[in-house]
Design an enzyme around this catalytic site. Structure first.
Site, PDB file in Angstrom:
ATOM      1  N   CYS A 103     -24.772  41.576  -5.127  1.00  0.00           N
ATOM      2  CA  CYS A 103     -23.581  40.748  -4.990  1.00  0.00           C
ATOM      3  C   CYS A 103     -23.217  39.809  -4.949  1.00  0.00           C
ATOM      4  O   CYS A 103     -24.728  39.221  -4.544  1.00  0.00           O
ATOM      5  CB  CYS A 103     -23.319  41.221  -3.169  1.00  0.00           C
ATOM      6  SG  CYS A 103     -23.368  42.984  -3.072  1.00  0.00           S
ATOM      7  N   CYS A 139     -25.650  42.952   2.334  1.00  0.00           N
ATOM      8  CA  CYS A 139     -25.262  41.177   3.074  1.00  0.00           C
ATOM      9  C   CYS A 139     -25.214  40.990   3.820  1.00  0.00           C
ATOM     10  O   CYS A 139     -25.456  39.652   4.303  1.00  0.00           O
ATOM     11  CB  CYS A 139     -24.036  40.895   2.060  1.00  0.00           C
ATOM     12  SG  CYS A 139     -24.494  40.886  -0.329  1.00  0.00           S
ATOM     13  N   GLU A 151     -21.721  37.755  -2.767  1.00  0.00           N
ATOM     14  CA  GLU A 151     -22.229  37.041  -1.253  1.00  0.00           C
ATOM     15  C   GLU A 151     -23.665  36.652  -1.599  1.00  0.00           C
ATOM     16  O   GLU A 151     -24.195  35.697  -0.657  1.00  0.00           O
ATOM     17  CB  GLU A 151     -22.319  37.856  -0.052  1.00  0.00           C
ATOM     18  CG  GLU A 151     -20.502  37.959  -0.180  1.00  0.00           C
ATOM     19  CD  GLU A 151     -20.214  39.692  -0.669  1.00  0.00           C
ATOM     20  OE1 GLU A 151     -20.151  39.543  -1.816  1.00  0.00           O
ATOM     21  OE2 GLU A 151     -19.428  40.391  -0.018  1.00  0.00           O
ATOM     22  N   ASN A 178     -20.284  38.635  -8.255  1.00  0.00           N
ATOM     23  CA  ASN A 178     -21.397  39.346  -8.495  1.00  0.00           C
ATOM     24  C   ASN A 178     -21.918  39.717  -9.765  1.00  0.00           C
ATOM     25  O   ASN A 178     -21.128  39.913 -11.102  1.00  0.00           O
ATOM     26  CB  ASN A 178     -20.857  41.430  -7.893  1.00  0.00           C
ATOM     27  CG  ASN A 178     -19.240  41.394  -8.483  1.00  0.00           C
ATOM     28  OD1 ASN A 178     -18.920  40.027  -8.963  1.00  0.00           O
ATOM     29  ND2 ASN A 178     -19.549  42.444  -8.516  1.00  0.00           N
TER      30      ASN A 178
HETATM   31  N1  THU Z   1     -19.788  43.858  -4.598  1.00  0.00           N
HETATM   32  C1  THU Z   1     -19.725  42.708  -4.144  1.00  0.00           C
HETATM   33  O1  THU Z   1     -20.719  41.617  -4.978  1.00  0.00           O
HETATM   34  N2  THU Z   1     -20.108  41.337  -2.602  1.00  0.00           N
HETATM   35  C2  THU Z   1     -19.411  42.857  -1.982  1.00  0.00           C
HETATM   36  O2  THU Z   1     -18.952  42.202  -0.702  1.00  0.00           O
HETATM   37  C3  THU Z   1     -19.030  43.602  -1.856  1.00  0.00           C
HETATM   38  C4  THU Z   1     -19.152  45.147  -3.326  1.00  0.00           C
HETATM   39  C5  THU Z   1     -20.235  44.507  -5.388  1.00  0.00           C
HETATM   40  C6  THU Z   1     -21.057  45.076  -5.602  1.00  0.00           C
HETATM   41  C7  THU Z   1     -20.925  45.949  -7.763  1.00  0.00           C
HETATM   42  O3  THU Z   1     -20.830  45.140  -8.179  1.00  0.00           O
HETATM   43  C8  THU Z   1     -19.192  46.182  -7.633  1.00  0.00           C
HETATM   44  O4  THU Z   1     -18.736  45.117  -6.355  1.00  0.00           O
HETATM   45  C9  THU Z   1     -18.696  46.833  -7.540  1.00  0.00           C
HETATM   46  O5  THU Z   1     -19.576  47.541  -5.725  1.00  0.00           O
END
Ligand code: THU
Length: 159
Positions: free
Chosen positions: A73, A115, A75, A62
């Protein structure tokens, strides 16, 4: 009126050493990718890894920004990168995990709604199921298809 129901089945592992070898390999790449996360605002370090049909493994994390919605995110960073570099290669599997203060979270970190929508469209586009490995330190779950994560997907645009 009919009452209907949907059943979602998944595999749950209480040790990542019990995972099938290819799933473990992908999860290990995702775990390593948490170290490249840029998350100074949430301090929640997410790692993802995508396995493609041509054998490529793509890792991502992320990436946040002071203008909060500009971040992305792990993903979606992984999937968009995979689809932009290898648009005609099928996505076979995606692993995701998260760490706080350098420690992998005990429980699975599920992909957010946005995502899931992107994963669902990637699955439709590839024409094959994408295996989703949602890894935790104590519990890891494996779902055979994005459909299990997003049963009522939006895919209703006029063709
Ligand atoms: N986040 C992800 O990268 N993937 C997920 O499945 C859930 C959330 C990130 C977004 C943000 O940078 C941090 O986690 C907090 O929400």
């Amino acid at each position: 009126m009919n009452r209907k129901s949907i059943t979602i089945s998944y595999s749950e592992y209480n040790s990542n050493n019990e995972l099938p070898a290819k799933d473990k390999e992908l999860l290990d790449v995702a775990i390593e990718a948490t170290k490249n996360s840029y998350a100074p605002y949430s301090r929640f370090n997410v790692g993802a890894a995508v396995r493609l049909a041509n054998g490529e493994i793509i890792s991502a994390s992320n990436q946040e920004n002071a203008a909060y919605p500009s971040g992305l995110c792990a993903e979606r960073v992984a999937i968009f990168y995979a689809n932009s570099r290898f648009p005609d290669v099928k996505v076979e599997a995606l692993a995701v995990t998260a760490a706080v203060n350098g420690n992998i979270c005990d429980n699975p970190t599920y992909p957010c709604g946005a995502c899931r929508q992107v994963l669902a469209e990637t699955e439709q586009r590839s024409g094959n199921k994408i295996r989703i490995i949602i890894g935790g330190e104590k519990i890891t779950q494996v779902i055979d298809s994005v459909e299990g994560l997003l049963p009522f997907v939006f895919d209703n645009l006029p063709k």
